[in-house]
Enzyme design. Structure first.
Site, PDB file in Angstrom:
ATOM      1  N   GLU A  47      67.456 -33.215  14.862  1.00  0.00           N
ATOM      2  CA  GLU A  47      67.502 -34.038  13.753  1.00  0.00           C
ATOM      3  C   GLU A  47      66.181 -34.572  13.555  1.00  0.00           C
ATOM      4  OE1 GLU A  47      69.389 -37.787  15.296  1.00  0.00           O
ATOM      5  OE2 GLU A  47      70.214 -38.492  13.535  1.00  0.00           O
ATOM      6  N   ASN A 107      70.205 -38.908   5.876  1.00  0.00           N
ATOM      7  CA  ASN A 107      69.671 -38.057   7.070  1.00  0.00           C
ATOM      8  C   ASN A 107      70.394 -36.698   6.962  1.00  0.00           C
ATOM      9  OD1 ASN A 107      69.341 -37.485   9.594  1.00  0.00           O
ATOM     10  ND2 ASN A 107      70.117 -38.855  10.628  1.00  0.00           N
ATOM     11  N   LYS A 124      74.103 -36.369   6.644  1.00  0.00           N
ATOM     12  CA  LYS A 124      74.970 -36.902   7.866  1.00  0.00           C
ATOM     13  C   LYS A 124      76.014 -37.890   7.332  1.00  0.00           C
ATOM     14  CE  LYS A 124      73.669 -39.213  12.331  1.00  0.00           C
ATOM     15  NZ  LYS A 124      72.736 -39.648  13.197  1.00  0.00           N
ATOM     16  N   GLU A 143      70.181 -46.910  11.542  1.00  0.00           N
ATOM     17  CA  GLU A 143      70.498 -45.659  10.556  1.00  0.00           C
ATOM     18  C   GLU A 143      71.240 -46.233   9.449  1.00  0.00           C
ATOM     19  OE1 GLU A 143      71.390 -41.734  11.727  1.00  0.00           O
ATOM     20  OE2 GLU A 143      71.269 -42.340  13.777  1.00  0.00           O
ATOM     21  N   CYS A 169      73.765 -35.026  14.827  1.00  0.00           N
ATOM     22  CA  CYS A 169      73.837 -36.071  16.128  1.00  0.00           C
ATOM     23  C   CYS A 169      75.129 -36.874  16.244  1.00  0.00           C
ATOM     24  CB  CYS A 169      72.746 -37.320  15.808  1.00  0.00           C
ATOM     25  SG  CYS A 169      72.463 -38.132  17.398  1.00  0.00           S
ATOM     26  N   ASN A 194      69.129 -37.073  18.058  1.00  0.00           N
ATOM     27  CA  ASN A 194      68.308 -38.123  19.060  1.00  0.00           C
ATOM     28  C   ASN A 194      68.878 -39.098  19.452  1.00  0.00           C
ATOM     29  OD1 ASN A 194      64.929 -38.136  17.472  1.00  0.00           O
ATOM     30  ND2 ASN A 194      66.664 -37.121  16.186  1.00  0.00           N
TER      31      ASN A 194
HETATM   32  N1  CDV Z   1      70.766 -40.599  16.225  1.00  0.00           N
HETATM   33  C1  CDV Z   1      72.243 -40.697  16.451  1.00  0.00           C
HETATM   34  O1  CDV Z   1      73.008 -40.564  15.897  1.00  0.00           O
HETATM   35  N2  CDV Z   1      72.377 -41.182  17.758  1.00  0.00           N
HETATM   36  C2  CDV Z   1      73.570 -41.674  18.254  1.00  0.00           C
HETATM   37  C3  CDV Z   1      73.408 -42.700  19.552  1.00  0.00           C
HETATM   38  C4  CDV Z   1      73.028 -44.011  18.732  1.00  0.00           C
HETATM   39  C5  CDV Z   1      74.736 -43.039  20.043  1.00  0.00           C
HETATM   40  C6  CDV Z   1      74.345 -40.462  19.104  1.00  0.00           C
HETATM   41  O2  CDV Z   1      75.630 -40.421  18.712  1.00  0.00           O
HETATM   42  O3  CDV Z   1      73.739 -39.774  19.866  1.00  0.00           O
END
Ligand code: CDV
Length: 309
Positions: A47, A107, A124, A143, A169, A194
């Site tokens: 990501e 994203n 996303k 975000e 993510c 991330n």
């Molecule tokens: N980049 C993300 O989406 N990170 C989230 C954190 C904030 C919990 C994740 O689900 O890994």
């Protein structure tokens, strides 16, 4: 005859705020060469692979954050990556911040086939975090300030000899993500992440617990939808902020078949047989035969209250 996709999960170590796109792309090219030398024909990057995880930084003027966004994909900075993948006959997926011509911020991630054709775009949907600066948190996760929720759903694309889908993510923690793609017959889901190694609102939730929830979600999603899942980290310490590793590949029975140790740049290569999805899809998770949505009950307007159908 097995349908093998030799996938490389290309984990990236930290990207600092001061690092420019050119230096990041040269690291990504080095990972691509490593992956090719190990027989990979599809490479997956994390990501927001081209920049630091900028949603941790609060910009009062939101437009200032536009420096982290790409207006085209590929663009001048990323073209060498697309060109080299095509020359090597490798498919490619990479996450980035997308700024559309009409001013929308997402994203996003792209899917490119082995001939260099852009076959898929995903935006996303599950955006974690908050909109305004939050002094109660150990670190910011903005975000919701910088991105809009994705408007493309969870499509699945027929390419590279199989059915591929993407998510990003936080999407990986939601069963709907996998099921939306599972219902379309997905055979491999690829995603980048991330993930801060500590929960900004619960210090006791550290690295071990975070890795546990990460593996739990990926393994359940893979098993319950009989699909391969490839999850790729951006990891390490970015300007003092720690992101966990945990780049891994899960088979359609829910087993982790490979996991990359450490938090540096590195590739995890695994030959995935897409036909290994058949058994689950044709037996216990044959949705047409066994899924019983008409018996699941009706959800009322009151969240959490279920009434019988
Ligand atoms: N980049 C993300 O989406 N990170 C989230 C954190 C904030 C919990 C994740 O689900 O890994």
């Amino acid at each position: 005859m097995p349908r093998i996709v030799t996938v490389a999960a290309a984990q990236m170590g930290p990207i600092q705020k001061a690092d420019d796109r050119a230096s990041v792309v040269s690291r990504m090219l080095a990972l691509m060469e490593m992956a090719h030398a190990r027989g990979a024909d599809f490479i997956v990057y994390p990501e927001l692979a081209l920049t630091t995880f900028f949603p941790r930084w609060h910009y009062e003027d939101r437009a200032e954050a536009d420096i982290w966004f790409e207006r085209d994909m590929p663009n001048a900075a990323t073209k060498p990556l697309f060109d080299r993948a095509r020359a090597l006959g490798m498919g490619l997926s990479l996450g980035y911040a997308e700024l559309t011509p009409d001013g929308h911020h997402f994203n996003s991630s792209v899917l490119v086939d082995r001939e260099g054709k852009l076959v898929g775009l995903y935006r996303k949907i599950h955006l974690p975090g908050h909109v305004e600066f939050d002094p109660e948190r150990t670190h910011q996760h903005l975000e919701k300030r910088y991105f809009e929720p994705g408007d493309l759903g969870f499509p699945v694309w027929r390419t590279m000899g199989g059915l591929f889908g993407m998510c990003i993510c936080n999407d990986r923690r939601w069963p709907e993500t996998y099921r939306e793609m599972g219902l379309q017959g997905v055979e491999m889901i690829v995603l980048g992440f991330n993930t801060p190694s500590v929960n900004s609102q619960r210090a006791a939730e550290g690295l071990e617990e975070r890795l546990f929830h990460h593996r739990l979600s990926l393994q359940a999603g893979a098993y319950q939808n009989a699909t391969w899942v490839v999850a790729v980290a951006k990891a390490g310490v970015e300007d003092g902020h720690h992101l966990m590793g945990g780049t891994l590949i899960v088979d359609p029975d829910g087993h982790i078949v490979a996991e990359l140790p450490g938090e540096d740049d590195g590739v995890l290569v695994h030959a995935c047989d897409l036909d290994a999805t058949r058994f689950g899809k044709e037996t216990i998770f044959d949705f047409k035969r066994h899924r019983r949505i008409e018996h699941y009950g009706r959800i009322t307007s009151q969240v959490g209250v279920i009434e019988p159908a």
